[in-house]
Design a protein around this motif. Structure first.
Motif, PDB file in Angstrom:
ATOM      1  N   ALA A  58      52.817 -27.735  22.145  1.00 27.49           N
ATOM      2  CA  ALA A  58      52.878 -27.230  23.516  1.00 27.49           C
ATOM      3  C   ALA A  58      54.302 -26.786  23.856  1.00 27.49           C
ATOM      4  O   ALA A  58      54.512 -25.717  24.447  1.00 27.49           O
ATOM      5  CB  ALA A  58      52.411 -28.306  24.497  1.00 27.49           C
ATOM      6  N   PHE A  59      55.298 -27.595  23.463  1.00 28.59           N
ATOM      7  CA  PHE A  59      56.686 -27.239  23.711  1.00 28.59           C
ATOM      8  C   PHE A  59      57.074 -25.964  22.964  1.00 28.59           C
ATOM      9  O   PHE A  59      57.773 -25.103  23.503  1.00 28.59           O
ATOM     10  CB  PHE A  59      57.617 -28.388  23.309  1.00 28.59           C
ATOM     11  CG  PHE A  59      59.070 -28.063  23.473  1.00 28.59           C
ATOM     12  CD1 PHE A  59      59.650 -28.028  24.725  1.00 28.59           C
ATOM     13  CD2 PHE A  59      59.860 -27.776  22.372  1.00 28.59           C
ATOM     14  CE1 PHE A  59      60.989 -27.712  24.886  1.00 28.59           C
ATOM     15  CE2 PHE A  59      61.191 -27.458  22.513  1.00 28.59           C
ATOM     16  CZ  PHE A  59      61.758 -27.425  23.781  1.00 28.59           C
ATOM     17  N   LEU A  60      56.618 -25.856  21.727  1.00 30.42           N
ATOM     18  CA  LEU A  60      56.901 -24.667  20.929  1.00 30.42           C
ATOM     19  C   LEU A  60      56.304 -23.415  21.577  1.00 30.42           C
ATOM     20  O   LEU A  60      56.967 -22.378  21.687  1.00 30.42           O
ATOM     21  CB  LEU A  60      56.338 -24.865  19.523  1.00 30.42           C
ATOM     22  CG  LEU A  60      56.884 -23.992  18.410  1.00 30.42           C
ATOM     23  CD1 LEU A  60      58.371 -24.228  18.223  1.00 30.42           C
ATOM     24  CD2 LEU A  60      56.143 -24.292  17.131  1.00 30.42           C
ATOM     25  N   ALA A  61      55.065 -23.504  22.038  1.00 30.14           N
ATOM     26  CA  ALA A  61      54.418 -22.376  22.707  1.00 30.14           C
ATOM     27  C   ALA A  61      55.148 -22.016  23.998  1.00 30.14           C
ATOM     28  O   ALA A  61      55.403 -20.835  24.276  1.00 30.14           O
ATOM     29  CB  ALA A  61      52.956 -22.707  22.999  1.00 30.14           C
ATOM     30  N   ASP A  62      55.516 -23.024  24.790  1.00 28.42           N
ATOM     31  CA  ASP A  62      56.244 -22.767  26.040  1.00 28.42           C
ATOM     32  C   ASP A  62      57.606 -22.152  25.776  1.00 28.42           C
ATOM     33  O   ASP A  62      58.021 -21.229  26.486  1.00 28.42           O
ATOM     34  CB  ASP A  62      56.415 -24.063  26.832  1.00 28.42           C
ATOM     35  CG  ASP A  62      55.125 -24.503  27.488  1.00 28.42           C
ATOM     36  OD1 ASP A  62      54.343 -23.626  27.900  1.00 28.42           O
ATOM     37  OD2 ASP A  62      54.902 -25.719  27.588  1.00 28.42           O
ATOM     38  N   SER A  63      58.298 -22.652  24.777  1.00 29.19           N
ATOM     39  CA  SER A  63      59.615 -22.097  24.443  1.00 29.19           C
ATOM     40  C   SER A  63      59.491 -20.645  24.009  1.00 29.19           C
ATOM     41  O   SER A  63      60.320 -19.803  24.387  1.00 29.19           O
ATOM     42  CB  SER A  63      60.270 -22.919  23.334  1.00 29.19           C
ATOM     43  OG  SER A  63      60.514 -24.226  23.780  1.00 29.19           O
ATOM     44  N   ALA A  64      58.465 -20.327  23.237  1.00 28.85           N
ATOM     45  CA  ALA A  64      58.244 -18.940  22.815  1.00 28.85           C
ATOM     46  C   ALA A  64      57.943 -18.050  24.013  1.00 28.85           C
ATOM     47  O   ALA A  64      58.465 -16.933  24.122  1.00 28.85           O
ATOM     48  CB  ALA A  64      57.104 -18.877  21.800  1.00 28.85           C
ATOM     49  N   ILE A  65      57.131 -18.535  24.940  1.00 35.86           N
ATOM     50  CA  ILE A  65      56.802 -17.760  26.144  1.00 35.86           C
ATOM     51  C   ILE A  65      58.057 -17.487  26.958  1.00 35.86           C
ATOM     52  O   ILE A  65      58.328 -16.344  27.358  1.00 35.86           O
ATOM     53  CB  ILE A  65      55.748 -18.500  26.987  1.00 35.86           C
ATOM     54  CG1 ILE A  65      54.405 -18.486  26.269  1.00 35.86           C
ATOM     55  CG2 ILE A  65      55.627 -17.888  28.383  1.00 35.86           C
ATOM     56  CD1 ILE A  65      53.377 -19.444  26.849  1.00 35.86           C
ATOM     57  N   VAL A  66      58.842 -18.532  27.219  1.00 31.29           N
ATOM     58  CA  VAL A  66      60.064 -18.366  28.018  1.00 31.29           C
ATOM     59  C   VAL A  66      61.046 -17.441  27.308  1.00 31.29           C
ATOM     60  O   VAL A  66      61.643 -16.560  27.929  1.00 31.29           O
ATOM     61  CB  VAL A  66      60.708 -19.744  28.321  1.00 31.29           C
ATOM     62  CG1 VAL A  66      62.093 -19.590  28.918  1.00 31.29           C
ATOM     63  CG2 VAL A  66      59.818 -20.540  29.256  1.00 31.29           C
ATOM     64  N   PHE A  67      61.185 -17.599  26.003  1.00 31.99           N
ATOM     65  CA  PHE A  67      62.109 -16.757  25.244  1.00 31.99           C
ATOM     66  C   PHE A  67      61.685 -15.291  25.280  1.00 31.99           C
ATOM     67  O   PHE A  67      62.508 -14.406  25.539  1.00 31.99           O
ATOM     68  CB  PHE A  67      62.200 -17.238  23.790  1.00 31.99           C
ATOM     69  CG  PHE A  67      63.009 -16.324  22.915  1.00 31.99           C
ATOM     70  CD1 PHE A  67      64.387 -16.330  22.982  1.00 31.99           C
ATOM     71  CD2 PHE A  67      62.387 -15.439  22.048  1.00 31.99           C
ATOM     72  CE1 PHE A  67      65.147 -15.475  22.192  1.00 31.99           C
ATOM     73  CE2 PHE A  67      63.123 -14.587  21.252  1.00 31.99           C
ATOM     74  CZ  PHE A  67      64.510 -14.594  21.322  1.00 31.99           C
TER      75      PHE A  67
END
Length: 112
Positions: A18-27
């Motif tokens: 979930a953190f990886l997906a969120d970080s990719a979205i924000v990036f």
């Protein structure tokens, strides 16, 4: 306070994904906004866009955790929710406090 029936806590890998997906979205969103602004706006306007992108990136987690969705887009993808013990959504104050605690934990070599 007792836990509602059926409550389960997410494991490390679900939270990590979930953190990886969120970080990719924000990036990706931040990068697209900054590149678009750099190509079309002047230096002063670009600085305003940078401040907006930073604020949006910092508020992404606490605002979505306190929303009716009860989690970020990454958590929704994995099927997680952020909730109080009674299953209700958390307040914006609690959500901001959680994010500040995460920053403090990371600042101490992830000991928290």
């Amino acid at each position: 306070m007792s836990e509602p029936t059926g409550t389960q806590y997410a494991g490390f890998w679900a939270r990590f994904l979930a953190f990886l997906a969120d970080s990719a979205i924000v990036f990706l969103v931040s990068t697209a906004l900054l590149i678009g602004a750099a190509l079309t706006l002047g230096n002063q306007a670009l600085m305003l866009v940078e401040i907006f992108v930073l604020a949006a990136a910092l508020l992404y987690w606490p605002v979505l955790h306190a929303s009716g969705v009860q989690g970020t887009f990454g958590k929704a993808i994995v099927g997680l929710k952020v909730a109080r013990f009674d299953g209700g959504r958390i307040s914006i104050f609690r959500s901001v406090w959680r994010e500040l605690a995460k920053i403090l934990s990371a600042a101490t070599f992830m000991l928290g």
